[in-house]
Design an enzyme around this catalytic site. Structure first.
Site, mmCIF file in Angstrom:
data_model
loop_
_atom_site.group_PDB
_atom_site.id
_atom_site.type_symbol
_atom_site.label_atom_id
_atom_site.label_comp_id
_atom_site.label_asym_id
_atom_site.label_seq_id
_atom_site.Cartn_x
_atom_site.Cartn_y
_atom_site.Cartn_z
ATOM 1 N N ASP A 1 -15.287 6.782 -9.007
ATOM 2 C CA ASP A 1 -14.978 5.507 -9.621
ATOM 3 C C ASP A 1 -13.596 5.087 -9.089
ATOM 4 O OD1 ASP A 1 -15.570 4.163 -12.955
ATOM 5 O OD2 ASP A 1 -14.818 3.229 -11.132
HETATM 6 C C1 GLC Z 1 -14.272 0.131 -12.520
HETATM 7 C C2 GLC Z 1 -15.424 0.669 -13.304
HETATM 8 C C3 GLC Z 1 -16.668 0.833 -12.494
HETATM 9 C C4 GLC Z 1 -16.711 -0.228 -11.403
HETATM 10 C C5 GLC Z 1 -15.587 0.082 -10.446
HETATM 11 C C6 GLC Z 1 -15.522 -0.940 -9.298
HETATM 12 O O1 GLC Z 1 -13.066 0.675 -12.970
HETATM 13 O O2 GLC Z 1 -15.233 1.848 -14.067
HETATM 14 O O3 GLC Z 1 -17.767 0.743 -13.400
HETATM 15 O O4 GLC Z 1 -17.954 -0.202 -10.750
HETATM 16 O O5 GLC Z 1 -14.332 0.146 -11.097
HETATM 17 O O6 GLC Z 1 -15.156 -2.188 -9.816
#
Ligand code: GLC
Length: 742
Positions: A277
């Site tokens: 993430d």
């Molecule tokens: C965010 C989220 C994730 C998302 C990623 C890209 O912090 O936790 O769900 O897909 O970053 O935006």
């Protein structure tokens, strides 16, 4: 003759799929053999796009330092930087372009929690299909969805993004989203985008509902509750998976080799790739699990994270770690193989560019129509005293509240690309499609947090002069979603006071709630004769809500998550364990306790003195304008052998004069197990439409595999013993019978 043709066709299909996969593996091996260590690590590096850094990003792509970009949405810019990858980098490996397309790209569907209320996999798959078509049309080929975190805590803002509290429902709908995004298995389809199942794993159990907080999910609960939806999505062919922010029992997911290698790769044979993430890898330093970004790279690479989202530790340290022998080249090769495999399967080497000349498909008529239907099916009728709804169109109506005309907020959380100018709000729909309706409009509050009560008298006067008031309350979109947890989930601000003021005018009140989570609305219910709940319904929520209010559509949504009476009851969910002291139907209340009562706990069971043992509304609950009667529950047998199948039949009749749709739900209880089992588990559901007076026999097939769970030995199997089985319209009601596994 036919059978031979069918067999030959089947054999040919299997053979050709196999051949394709063999071909992909050959191409992966061949390309990998030509890559330098630096180029391999480049594929493991995802960067965030920003227009201001286009030049530096492009040169990094040309040097083979980038495998993926996220948050680039200009098709021309995408083609330019893709051209740099294809024609300027040494090996011409295409970029995979990611974006959070959670519930629509431009045409915004209800938030996933709302779509879950539809209990309609086909509808959910179609919504994901439309999102993929729109996103791919501008060059995005990867979405960070579906989010399959089991969510039992309405304080957690990301419950909005989830498919609710139940593993079976989340698995069924998550698999449908994967198929919708990925073109039902043909990843190289020009309208397909790669899905990314997230957040692996257990993020929805963040302690206290506080986002990013630790989770403490023990092995049995992990395997029986939190992992199953991910497995269903992987079995549906999900191409990628994202690790979660939380540490579970002290191990951050982006460093957890047990879930990423033992479970995901060895047990589930997942052959896509794993992305972290956003900075979840380097956040292991803050977690206290890595001392610096070099150790982060070592831990995550060895744990099985193939691609790093934006935190840039792999590109900095991985080559050195390989040279120092801290990370084997096989680990790097394995990660790059996974990434290249997905890129080949997506056909990116053959079709890396987007056709900027093609006619726009954004907000296409059929997309908006599908979004409207999704909003209709996602609405849940919670209360309808004296059949107040549906309203006659000749009534004089007072339209009140801050969510009656909130084009931005109606779309809900996780909307990056939806354009509020396309949102049709209830007020706009009234003007456009119900212009013959006589109405007054008094918002009274500008937005959900507005505390200015100076307009309340106008709202009350409007209600007094009308036949009925329809009050639109709820949450602004930003009050749910990532990082937006709440410790109080009452209607925010002075909205409840507005409702009371309107009700004091003495007319019937319809309360329409538009929110990103279940709210604690018990104290508001006495001031509303009818309640229609909409989890942020998206672009077409307005016409959908009016269709439901005026009866052009009949509500059929069911709650995908429990509605608690008090925030202090959280976590409360339907599929709980029985405990050694299950509460009886009637439990004592504070009023039952005499002054200076002698100390005793005898007879006490698991409940709250102040809010009892039950939620406000249970999982699976939802009313309709129709009435559905259940009868003749019948099993094909009173017992089945391990490996056997049980056929379950029940008759459902629409005893009303209004055509309607019912979600028929099948629950079981495994009465005795090698570990204690939930008091109920959803094992099947079917949406059926019944005309006024019509009856249908609904049939379910239940196998002992459906009843298997991870028992005391952490092996998945069904156990012999006694079961209860219900078929009904919610987790709290239904016809019950019993059966055995012999
Ligand atoms: C965010 C989220 C994730 C998302 C990623 C890209 O912090 O936790 O769900 O897909 O970053 O935006």
């Amino acid at each position: 003759m036919n059978k031979i043709i069918i067999f030959l066709l089947f054999f040919f299909c299997i053979f050709s799929i196999n051949a394709q996969q063999q071909n992909v593996e050959k191409r992966v091996d061949e390309l990998l053999s030509r890559m330098t260590l630096e180029e391999k690590i480049g594929q493991m590096n995802q960067l965030n796009y920003s227009k201001g850094e286009r030049v530096s990003l492009t040169s990094r792509v040309e040097r083979g330092e980038v495998g993926s970009l996220l948050n680039i949405t200009d098709p021309i810019a995408i083609n330019e930087i893709q051209k740099a990858a294809m024609e300027k980098s040494r090996l011409g490996i295409p970029l995979i372009i990611g974006r959070d397309i959670i519930h629509g790209f431009k045409t915004i569907f209800p938030i996933p929690l709302g779509q879950a209320a539809s209990f309609d996999p086909e509808l959910v798959e179609n919504g994901a299909r439309i999102a993929a078509i729109e996103a791919r049309s501008i060059g995005i080929n990867w979405t960070f969805a579906p989010m399959l975190d089991i969510s039992r805590d309405a304080r957690w803002g990301r419950i909005a993004e989830s498919l609710g509290e139940d593993p079976y429902l989340s698995g069924q709908l998550g698999a449908a989203m994967v198929k919708g995004f990925q073109g039902n298995g043909n990843l190289s389809d020009s309208n397909a985008i790669a899905a990314c199942v997230k957040h692996f794993v257990g993020y929805g159990a963040s302690e206290g509902g506080r986002d990013y907080n630790s989770t403490n999910i023990p092995p049995h609960l992990m395997r029986n509750t939190y992992l199953p939806p991910f497995r269903a999505a992987i079995e549906a062919g999900a191409a990628t998976l994202m690790t979660s922010f939380n540490d579970n029992d002290g191990i951050p997911a982006s460093g957890n080799d047990y879930i990423l290698k033992t479970i995901l790769r060895k047990e589930w044979i997942f052959d896509g790739f794993v992305v972290s993430d956003w900075a979840s890898m380097t956040e292991m330093i803050a977690h206290g699990y890595a001392k610096d970004s070099k150790q982060v790279s070592e831990i995550s690479a060895n744990a099985g994270v193939d691609m790093e989202m934006v935190s840039g530790s792999y590109i900095k340290h991985l080559a050195g770690l390989v040279k120092d022998g801290k990370v084997s080249i096989d680990v790097v090769d394995g990660a790059v193989r996974n990434i290249l495999r997905v890129k080949f399967r997506m056909g990116l080497f053959e079709n890396p560019y987007v056709d900027v000349e093609r006619q726009s498909v954004l907000y296409a008529e059929n997309h908006l129509k599908a979004a409207r239907q999704a909003a209709i099916e996602s609405a849940i009728l919670l209360k309808n005293d004296n059949g107040l709804l549906p309203l006659a169109e000749n009534k004089k109506i007072a339209i009140i509240g801050p969510l009656a005309d909130a084009p931005h907020d109606q779309m809900g959380t996780w909307v990056f690309d939806g354009d509020k100018n396309y949102t049709v709000t209830p007020l706009t729909a009234l003007k456009r499609e119900y212009s013959h309706v006589n109405y007054l409009y008094e918002p009274a509050l500008k937005y959900s947090r507005d505390k200015n009560t100076s307009e309340f008298d106008k709202a009350k006067a409007a209600a007094a002069s009308a036949d009925v008031a329809v009050v639109f309350l709820g949450e602004e979109a930003i009050l749910s979603g990532e990082a937006h947890s709440l410790s109080n989930i009452d209607l925010i601000g002075v909205q409840s006071d507005l409702l009371r003021a309107v009700k004091s005018a003495g007319k019937p009140v319809v309360l329409v709630i538009v929110a990103g989570r279940p709210l604690t609305i018990e104290r508001d219910l006495p001031f509303a004769d009818a309640v229609l709940y909409n989890f942020h319904p998206g672009t077409m929520g307005g016409p959908a809500i009016l269709d439901l209010i005026f009866g052009k559509a009949n509500p059929g949504g069911k709650l995908p998550v429990t509605f608690v009476r008090e925030v202090g009851q959280i976590p409360m969910y339907y599929n709980h364990n029985n405990t050694g002291r299950p509460a009886p139907d009637k439990v004592m209340t504070l009023d039952d306790i005499s002054l200076e009562a002698p100390q005793t706990s005898l007879g006490n069971t698991s409940f709250y003195l102040d809010s009892g043992k039950d939620p406000l509304y249970p999982f699976g609950y939802g009313l309709s304008y129709s009435k559905f009667d259940y009868s003749d529950l019948h099993l094909s047998s009173g017992s089945i052998a391990l490996g056997g199948t049980l056929t379950v039949k029940a008759t459902i009749q629409n005893t009303s004069k209004i055509d309607g749709t019912e979600v028929v739900q099948l629950y079981i209880q495994d009465l005795v197990g090698s570990i204690v089992r939930p008091v109920k588990e959803l094992k099947g559901f079917q949406r059926i439409s019944l005309k006024a007076g019509e009856s249908k026999i609904v049939e379910f097939r239940l196998t002992t595999d459906d009843l298997a769970f991870y028992g005391r030995d952490l092996e998945k199997k069904a156990e012999a013993g006694d079961f209860k089985l219900w078929v009904g319209g919610s987790s709290k009601e239904g016809l019950m019978t019993k059966f055995k596994i012999e």
